[in-house]
Structure formats: structure tokens, C-alpha cells
Design a protein around this motif. Structure first.
Motif, PDB file in Angstrom:
ATOM      1  N   ALA A 103       0.821  -1.211   0.000  1.00  0.00           N
ATOM      2  CA  ALA A 103       0.000   0.000   0.000  1.00  0.00           C
ATOM      3  C   ALA A 103       0.854   1.260   0.000  1.00  0.00           C
ATOM      4  CB  ALA A 103      -0.931   0.004   1.206  1.00  0.00           C
ATOM      5  N   ALA A 104       2.077   1.158   0.518  1.00  0.00           N
ATOM      6  CA  ALA A 104       2.959   2.326   0.588  1.00  0.00           C
ATOM      7  C   ALA A 104       3.868   2.437  -0.630  1.00  0.00           C
ATOM      8  CB  ALA A 104       3.810   2.252   1.855  1.00  0.00           C
ATOM      9  N   CYS A 105       3.751   1.503  -1.583  1.00  0.00           N
ATOM     10  CA  CYS A 105       4.635   1.484  -2.752  1.00  0.00           C
ATOM     11  C   CYS A 105       3.869   1.845  -4.018  1.00  0.00           C
ATOM     12  CB  CYS A 105       5.261   0.097  -2.932  1.00  0.00           C
ATOM     13  SG  CYS A 105       6.362  -0.410  -1.606  1.00  0.00           S
ATOM     14  N   VAL A 106       4.589   2.379  -4.988  1.00  0.00           N
ATOM     15  CA  VAL A 106       3.992   2.625  -6.300  1.00  0.00           C
ATOM     16  C   VAL A 106       4.288   1.474  -7.252  1.00  0.00           C
ATOM     17  CG1 VAL A 106       4.088   5.130  -6.052  1.00  0.00           C
ATOM     18  CG2 VAL A 106       6.038   3.923  -7.080  1.00  0.00           C
ATOM     19  N   TYR A 107       5.202   0.582  -6.851  1.00  0.00           N
ATOM     20  CA  TYR A 107       5.563  -0.548  -7.706  1.00  0.00           C
ATOM     21  C   TYR A 107       6.039  -1.688  -6.820  1.00  0.00           C
ATOM     22  CZ  TYR A 107       8.034  -3.329 -11.228  1.00  0.00           C
ATOM     23  OH  TYR A 107       8.469  -4.352 -12.028  1.00  0.00           O
ATOM     24  N   ALA A 224       9.332   5.604  -2.675  1.00  0.00           N
ATOM     25  CA  ALA A 224       8.117   4.788  -2.757  1.00  0.00           C
ATOM     26  C   ALA A 224       8.282   3.581  -3.667  1.00  0.00           C
ATOM     27  CB  ALA A 224       6.952   5.639  -3.248  1.00  0.00           C
ATOM     28  N   GLY A 225       9.515   3.305  -4.103  1.00  0.00           N
ATOM     29  CA  GLY A 225       9.755   2.131  -4.932  1.00  0.00           C
ATOM     30  C   GLY A 225       9.679   2.387  -6.419  1.00  0.00           C
ATOM     31  N   GLY A 226       9.581   3.648  -6.839  1.00  0.00           N
ATOM     32  CA  GLY A 226       9.537   3.966  -8.259  1.00  0.00           C
ATOM     33  C   GLY A 226      10.927   3.996  -8.875  1.00  0.00           C
ATOM     34  N   TRP A 227      10.980   4.470 -10.132  1.00  0.00           N
ATOM     35  CA  TRP A 227      12.243   4.501 -10.878  1.00  0.00           C
ATOM     36  C   TRP A 227      12.468   5.879 -11.479  1.00  0.00           C
ATOM     37  CZ3 TRP A 227      15.480   0.394 -10.693  1.00  0.00           C
ATOM     38  CH2 TRP A 227      14.944  -0.839 -10.295  1.00  0.00           C
ATOM     39  N   PRO A 242       0.469   5.361  -6.364  1.00  0.00           N
ATOM     40  CA  PRO A 242      -0.093   4.373  -5.429  1.00  0.00           C
ATOM     41  C   PRO A 242      -1.471   3.920  -5.896  1.00  0.00           C
ATOM     42  CG  PRO A 242       0.842   6.239  -4.241  1.00  0.00           C
ATOM     43  CD  PRO A 242       0.837   6.621  -5.696  1.00  0.00           C
ATOM     44  N   GLY A 243      -1.669   2.620  -5.949  1.00  0.00           N
ATOM     45  CA  GLY A 243      -2.943   2.086  -6.402  1.00  0.00           C
ATOM     46  C   GLY A 243      -3.093   2.033  -7.907  1.00  0.00           C
ATOM     47  N   GLY A 244      -2.076   2.463  -8.656  1.00  0.00           N
ATOM     48  CA  GLY A 244      -2.136   2.430 -10.116  1.00  0.00           C
ATOM     49  C   GLY A 244      -1.958   1.019 -10.651  1.00  0.00           C
ATOM     50  N   PRO A 245      -2.006   0.855 -11.996  1.00  0.00           N
ATOM     51  CA  PRO A 245      -1.925  -0.476 -12.577  1.00  0.00           C
ATOM     52  C   PRO A 245      -0.633  -1.217 -12.283  1.00  0.00           C
ATOM     53  CG  PRO A 245      -2.148   1.208 -14.283  1.00  0.00           C
ATOM     54  CD  PRO A 245      -2.224   1.901 -12.972  1.00  0.00           C
ATOM     55  N   HIS A 257       2.514   1.414 -21.204  1.00  0.00           N
ATOM     56  CA  HIS A 257       2.345   2.856 -21.350  1.00  0.00           C
ATOM     57  C   HIS A 257       0.898   3.300 -21.141  1.00  0.00           C
ATOM     58  CE1 HIS A 257       5.752   1.973 -24.378  1.00  0.00           C
ATOM     59  NE2 HIS A 257       6.278   2.169 -23.183  1.00  0.00           N
ATOM     60  N   GLN A 258       0.272   2.772 -20.063  1.00  0.00           N
ATOM     61  CA  GLN A 258      -1.121   3.131 -19.811  1.00  0.00           C
ATOM     62  C   GLN A 258      -1.283   4.217 -18.763  1.00  0.00           C
ATOM     63  OE1 GLN A 258      -4.004   1.959 -21.483  1.00  0.00           O
ATOM     64  NE2 GLN A 258      -2.306   1.454 -22.824  1.00  0.00           N
ATOM     65  N   GLU A 259      -0.232   4.541 -18.007  1.00  0.00           N
ATOM     66  CA  GLU A 259      -0.399   5.563 -16.966  1.00  0.00           C
ATOM     67  C   GLU A 259      -0.126   6.943 -17.538  1.00  0.00           C
ATOM     68  OE1 GLU A 259       0.261   5.090 -12.957  1.00  0.00           O
ATOM     69  OE2 GLU A 259       1.149   3.137 -13.146  1.00  0.00           O
TER      70      GLU A 259
END
Length: 259
Positions: A103-107, A224-227, A242-245, A257-259
Motif C-alpha cells: 500500500a505504501a509502494c507505487v511498484y 516509494a519504490g519507483g524509478w 499508489p494504487g495504479g496499474p 504505457h497506460q499511466e
């Protein structure tokens, strides 16, 4: 001569062909009650201590450990005995820890691994947060938000919509080695743009990305674990929310490439 006792004078009784001395045991009296079995007590170890798992029962045992609820406590509890390890391994206690971490991560790649146990997925989640190498699948799946740094100079900053408060430009890396932009991108020219990974002197791939002849982009992680990819002049940030695909990893059926 000594006088024989009554037991010595008793006749021998033959039982099963074997002579028996003495009288047979009297039958139990009708009014006698059989001994009552002792009340069940949880098993104790050699020191006399009762195992909490046996004393509390599995459900209450889980309830107690769930309030202690951190990975270090569960790992310590697993070392108590085989019974404790087996009880904790079923995932009822590890799953909430995984869900809280995701929940605290984006990936979170571990979220897309139902083939692993909940304990293994939690360990993979922690390990992935320390991973510094970007994979080609990740690079070519995410949409990347592009902007210039202030070091690029006033000419380029004037062309970059981010510097006047507009949304960042979008860039797309493709598996064939090409790099493209959205149609409305004001900075994109007609030239062909190619990308490739650069290996370190130790042969590690995924720490640097080269785009055409420009300075290499250094790969890094966000809290948050992104790049993120950046060099002296530009920044590419993976469009992860957060909560994205992609918050649950690269899931099957999620288009690139959906976000």
C-alpha cells in the motif's frame, strides 16, 4: 514340623492348562466406581512449561501474534519450534504485512507472484526495495515523464512546459530499442532516437541507459519504490502512482504505457 498355611494348602487351579497357585482374584464389587480420567492438560516440555500454541489454540495464538505484527517478531517466533514455524507459515500473519508494504509502494513486483508463499512475497518485497538495476521489461512498460533540469540552460527550459506549470512531457521506451514521444510533444524532432543499456566495468546491466550520443542516464529508485533516470541535463521519472496499474507489479493483461 511347621504347620502349613491355608494358602499353601489351597488346591491348585488349572487355567489354560497351566497350574496356578493361590485363589483367583475376587470380582469387582457392584458398588465400586471406575477411576475417572484426569482432565486434559496442554502438553508441557521437559522443564514443565506449557507451549502457548497448545494452551491458547491456533486462533488465539494468531490473534496474539497479529498484535505484535512485525516481520522481526514473526521471524523470531518461527525459531521457537517446528510447531510454531508451521503455524506461522500458513500466511495468515504474513499477508497483512505484505498488504501494508504494498500500500505504501507505487511498484511492488512481489504482489504479482501468487506462486510464492506470503512469507516469500514479503521477503521479495523488502529485497526489491534494495534493487538498483532496472529491467528491460520495466523500462519498456512504464510511461516516463520527461523534463529538463535547470542546468540545461534557459533555451531548453523555455521550451519545456513543466517549467511553466504544465504537465510533464511523456516518453516511451520500446523493446526494439527505439524511444518515442507523445504526438503533442513540442521538443520532439524528426530525428531517430535509440536507447540501450550500458554495462558497468563489472558487467552489470541495468544501472545506466544510453540515449543516442547524449550523456548516459543513471538509474535510481524513489522512496516509494519507483524509478528515475537522469543525467546532468534531464530527468525521466516512471509515471507510477499508489494504487495504479503497476502498484501490484507487471501484471498480465496490463498494457504498456497506460499511466
Amino acid at each position: 514340623m511347621p504347620v502349613a498355611t491355608r494358602a499353601q494348602q489351597a488346591p491348585q487351579a488349572a487355567v489354560g492348562g497351566v497350574a496356578q497357585l493361590g485363589p483367583a482374584s475376587p470380582p469387582p464389587r457392584p458398588h465400586q466406581r471406575a477411576a475417572e480420567p484426569a482432565l486434559h492438560q496442554p502438553p508441557a516440555d521437559a522443564s514443565g512449561s506449557v507451549c502457548p500454541l497448545a494452551a491458547l489454540g491456533v486462533d488465539l495464538f494468531y490473534e496474539v501474534l497479529s498484535h505484535l505484527g512485525d516481520a522481526e517478531t514473526l521471524q523470531a517466533a518461527e525459531r521457537v519450534s517446528r510447531g510454531w514455524r508451521a503455524a506461522i507459515a500458513d500466511g495468515r500473519l504474513w499477508r497483512p504485512l505484505c498488504e501494508a508494504a504494498w500500500a505504501a509502494c507505487v511498484y511492488s513486483p512481489a504482489a504479482a507472484r501468487p506462486d510464492l508463499t506470503w512469507r516469500q512475497r514479503h521477503a521479495l518485497t523488502l529485497a526489491d526495495r534494495q534493487r538498483a538495476t532496472l529491467t528491460a521489461d520495466e523500462l519498456c512498460t512504464f510511461t516516463w515523464l520527461f523534463r529538463f533540469k535547470s542546468e540545461a540552460g534557459r533555451f531548453w527550459l523555455a521550451l519545456d512546459p513543466w517549467w511553466v506549470g504544465l504537465p510533464q512531457l511523456r516518453r516511451f521506451f520500446h523493446a526494439d530499442g527505439s524511444l518515442t514521444a507523445a504526438p503533442e510533444d513540442p521538443l520532439w524532432g524528426e530525428h531517430e532516437t535509440r536507447w540501450r543499456f550500458c554495462k558497468t566495468r563489472h558487467g552489470v546491466k541495468g544501472l545506466y541507459v544510453k540515449v543516442n550520443h547524449w550523456p548516459s542516464l543513471t538509474v535510481s529508485r524513489t522512496p516509494a519504490g519507483g524509478w528515475q533516470l537522469e543525467n546532468e541535463w534531464v530527468v525521466y521519472a516512471a509515471a507510477l502512482q499508489p494504487g495504479g496499474p503497476y502498484a501490484r507489479g507487471l501484471l498480465p493483461g496490463v498494457a504498456s504505457h497506460q499511466e
